[in-house]
Design a protein around this motif. Sequence first.
Motif, PDB file in Angstrom:
ATOM      1  N   TYR A   1       0.813  -1.376   0.233  1.00  0.00           N
ATOM      2  CA  TYR A   1      -0.014  -0.065   0.111  1.00  0.00           C
ATOM      3  C   TYR A   1       1.020   1.174   0.041  1.00  0.00           C
ATOM      4  CZ  TYR A   1      -3.297  -3.406   2.196  1.00  0.00           C
ATOM      5  OH  TYR A   1      -4.131  -4.410   2.391  1.00  0.00           O
TER       6      TYR A   1
ATOM      7  N   TYR B   1       0.399   5.317   1.249  1.00  0.00           N
ATOM      8  CA  TYR B   1      -0.483   6.359   1.885  1.00  0.00           C
ATOM      9  C   TYR B   1       0.116   7.645   1.756  1.00  0.00           C
ATOM     10  CZ  TYR B   1      -3.095   2.587   4.231  1.00  0.00           C
ATOM     11  OH  TYR B   1      -3.868   1.350   4.600  1.00  0.00           O
TER      12      TYR B   1
ATOM     13  N   LEU C   1      -4.794   6.515   2.149  1.00  0.00           N
ATOM     14  CA  LEU C   1      -4.793   5.681   1.103  1.00  0.00           C
ATOM     15  C   LEU C   1      -4.614   6.239  -0.425  1.00  0.00           C
ATOM     16  CD1 LEU C   1      -3.762   2.692   0.534  1.00  0.00           C
ATOM     17  CD2 LEU C   1      -6.224   2.244   0.370  1.00  0.00           C
TER      18      LEU C   1
ATOM     19  N   HIS D   1      -2.831   0.738  -4.012  1.00  0.00           N
ATOM     20  CA  HIS D   1      -2.372  -0.573  -3.274  1.00  0.00           C
ATOM     21  C   HIS D   1      -2.264  -1.688  -4.650  1.00  0.00           C
ATOM     22  CE1 HIS D   1      -6.380  -1.997  -3.011  1.00  0.00           C
ATOM     23  NE2 HIS D   1      -6.011  -3.584  -2.885  1.00  0.00           N
TER      24      HIS D   1
ATOM     25  N   GLU E   1      -7.543   4.320  -5.712  1.00  0.00           N
ATOM     26  CA  GLU E   1      -8.505   4.984  -4.744  1.00  0.00           C
ATOM     27  C   GLU E   1      -9.062   5.923  -5.928  1.00  0.00           C
ATOM     28  OE1 GLU E   1      -9.650   4.282  -1.579  1.00  0.00           O
ATOM     29  OE2 GLU E   1      -8.388   2.438  -2.156  1.00  0.00           O
TER      30      GLU E   1
ATOM     31  N   LEU F   1       3.902   6.788   3.020  1.00  0.00           N
ATOM     32  CA  LEU F   1       4.212   5.850   3.621  1.00  0.00           C
ATOM     33  C   LEU F   1       3.827   4.563   3.016  1.00  0.00           C
ATOM     34  CD1 LEU F   1       2.486   7.082   7.012  1.00  0.00           C
ATOM     35  CD2 LEU F   1       4.946   6.616   6.926  1.00  0.00           C
TER      36      LEU F   1
ATOM     37  N   SER G   1       0.694  -5.998   3.854  1.00  0.00           N
ATOM     38  CA  SER G   1       0.059  -7.050   4.681  1.00  0.00           C
ATOM     39  C   SER G   1       0.166  -8.399   3.916  1.00  0.00           C
ATOM     40  CB  SER G   1      -1.546  -6.655   4.778  1.00  0.00           C
ATOM     41  OG  SER G   1      -2.150  -6.567   3.847  1.00  0.00           O
TER      42      SER G   1
ATOM     43  N   TYR H   1      -5.352 -10.099   2.155  1.00  0.00           N
ATOM     44  CA  TYR H   1      -6.406  -9.305   2.328  1.00  0.00           C
ATOM     45  C   TYR H   1      -7.188  -9.624   3.583  1.00  0.00           C
ATOM     46  CZ  TYR H   1      -6.694  -6.997  -2.130  1.00  0.00           C
ATOM     47  OH  TYR H   1      -6.415  -6.058  -3.146  1.00  0.00           O
TER      48      TYR H   1
ATOM     49  N   GLY I   1       7.573   6.649  10.786  1.00  0.00           N
ATOM     50  CA  GLY I   1       6.523   5.797  10.188  1.00  0.00           C
ATOM     51  C   GLY I   1       5.333   5.387  11.345  1.00  0.00           C
TER      52      GLY I   1
ATOM     53  N   ALA J   1     -13.201  -5.246   1.615  1.00  0.00           N
ATOM     54  CA  ALA J   1     -12.343  -6.714   1.240  1.00  0.00           C
ATOM     55  C   ALA J   1     -11.002  -6.561   1.371  1.00  0.00           C
ATOM     56  CB  ALA J   1     -13.141  -7.418   0.341  1.00  0.00           C
ATOM     57  N   THR J   2     -10.539  -5.294   0.972  1.00  0.00           N
ATOM     58  CA  THR J   2      -9.000  -5.029   0.461  1.00  0.00           C
ATOM     59  C   THR J   2      -8.425  -4.649   1.657  1.00  0.00           C
ATOM     60  OG1 THR J   2      -9.706  -2.762  -0.072  1.00  0.00           O
ATOM     61  CG2 THR J   2      -9.729  -4.548  -1.924  1.00  0.00           C
ATOM     62  N   ASN J   3      -8.826  -4.664   3.019  1.00  0.00           N
ATOM     63  CA  ASN J   3      -8.116  -4.085   4.173  1.00  0.00           C
ATOM     64  C   ASN J   3      -7.641  -2.946   4.117  1.00  0.00           C
ATOM     65  OD1 ASN J   3      -6.907  -4.812   6.386  1.00  0.00           O
ATOM     66  ND2 ASN J   3      -5.014  -5.680   5.683  1.00  0.00           N
ATOM     67  N   LYS J   4      -8.388  -1.905   3.240  1.00  0.00           N
ATOM     68  CA  LYS J   4      -8.080  -0.645   3.359  1.00  0.00           C
ATOM     69  C   LYS J   4      -8.185   0.101   4.823  1.00  0.00           C
ATOM     70  CE  LYS J   4     -10.047   3.721   1.615  1.00  0.00           C
ATOM     71  NZ  LYS J   4     -11.299   4.397   0.789  1.00  0.00           N
ATOM     72  N   LEU J   5      -7.223   0.767   5.125  1.00  0.00           N
ATOM     73  CA  LEU J   5      -7.266   1.293   6.453  1.00  0.00           C
ATOM     74  C   LEU J   5      -7.922   2.630   6.417  1.00  0.00           C
ATOM     75  CD1 LEU J   5      -4.060   0.171   8.425  1.00  0.00           C
ATOM     76  CD2 LEU J   5      -6.337  -0.743   8.584  1.00  0.00           C
TER      77      LEU J   5
END
Lengths: 116, 111
Positions: free
Chosen positions: A33, A35, A45, A48, A57, A90, A94, A97, B42, B95-99
């Motif tokens: 990802y 950011y 974000l 990714h 996005e 940043l 992960s 998912y 970070g 579902a994509t784990n976006k924060l």
Amino acid sequence: DAMVIQNPRYQVTQFGKPVTLSCSQTLNHNVMYWYQQKSSQAPKLLFHYYDKDFNNEADTPDNFQSRRPNTSFCFLDIRSPGLGDAAMYLCATSREYIGTGDQPQHFGDGTRLSIL
Amino acid sequence: GEDVEQSLFLSVREGDSSVINCTYTDSSSTYLYWYKQEPGAGLQLLTYIFSNMDMKQDQRLTVLLNKKDKHLSLRIADTQTGDSAIYFCAESSGATNKLIFGTGTLLAVQP
């Protein structure tokens, strides 16, 4: 040992001059990802990758692009940086998912980008 | 909609407990996270909680989740000067784990 490594830590570029930021990971994670964090704001974000599949996005400016040549590396390219693009960038990874269980994102130390 | 809110600033004395609060709006969030950010650095993952839990303890850290009120808190016991930083809560979205991050709380620990 650092597992998500961003280079450089500080980058200065001129208005309109293309710049590339780098991220590498030793975790062998599928997802990477990018950011953007502006001063005193929360990270937001940009896009990714899941493996080689790119996911943008909706509100990420066209000026921002990304490349992922292999599992370990991911690059953020800013084609024509404007003053408003000055920020901390940043990188995070992960393993999968979220649907496959707890998959926390691990962040690098960031690259602080300044525009002259 | 996605919106995560935190109070901006918290000041405590060394040795006291700190409680940082967070409210979120996405009831479908599967996991909720706490990250720590020191100046110029970070994000460091501190802890996280699955949405079907109401409490998780990890050494000096205790996370409480009230899913009905969509309220998350982080308690730091015996706060030290090294805990001074900005603390972000985040919810996973989709579902994509976006924060989706909160606005961040600056914790200042007075010696």
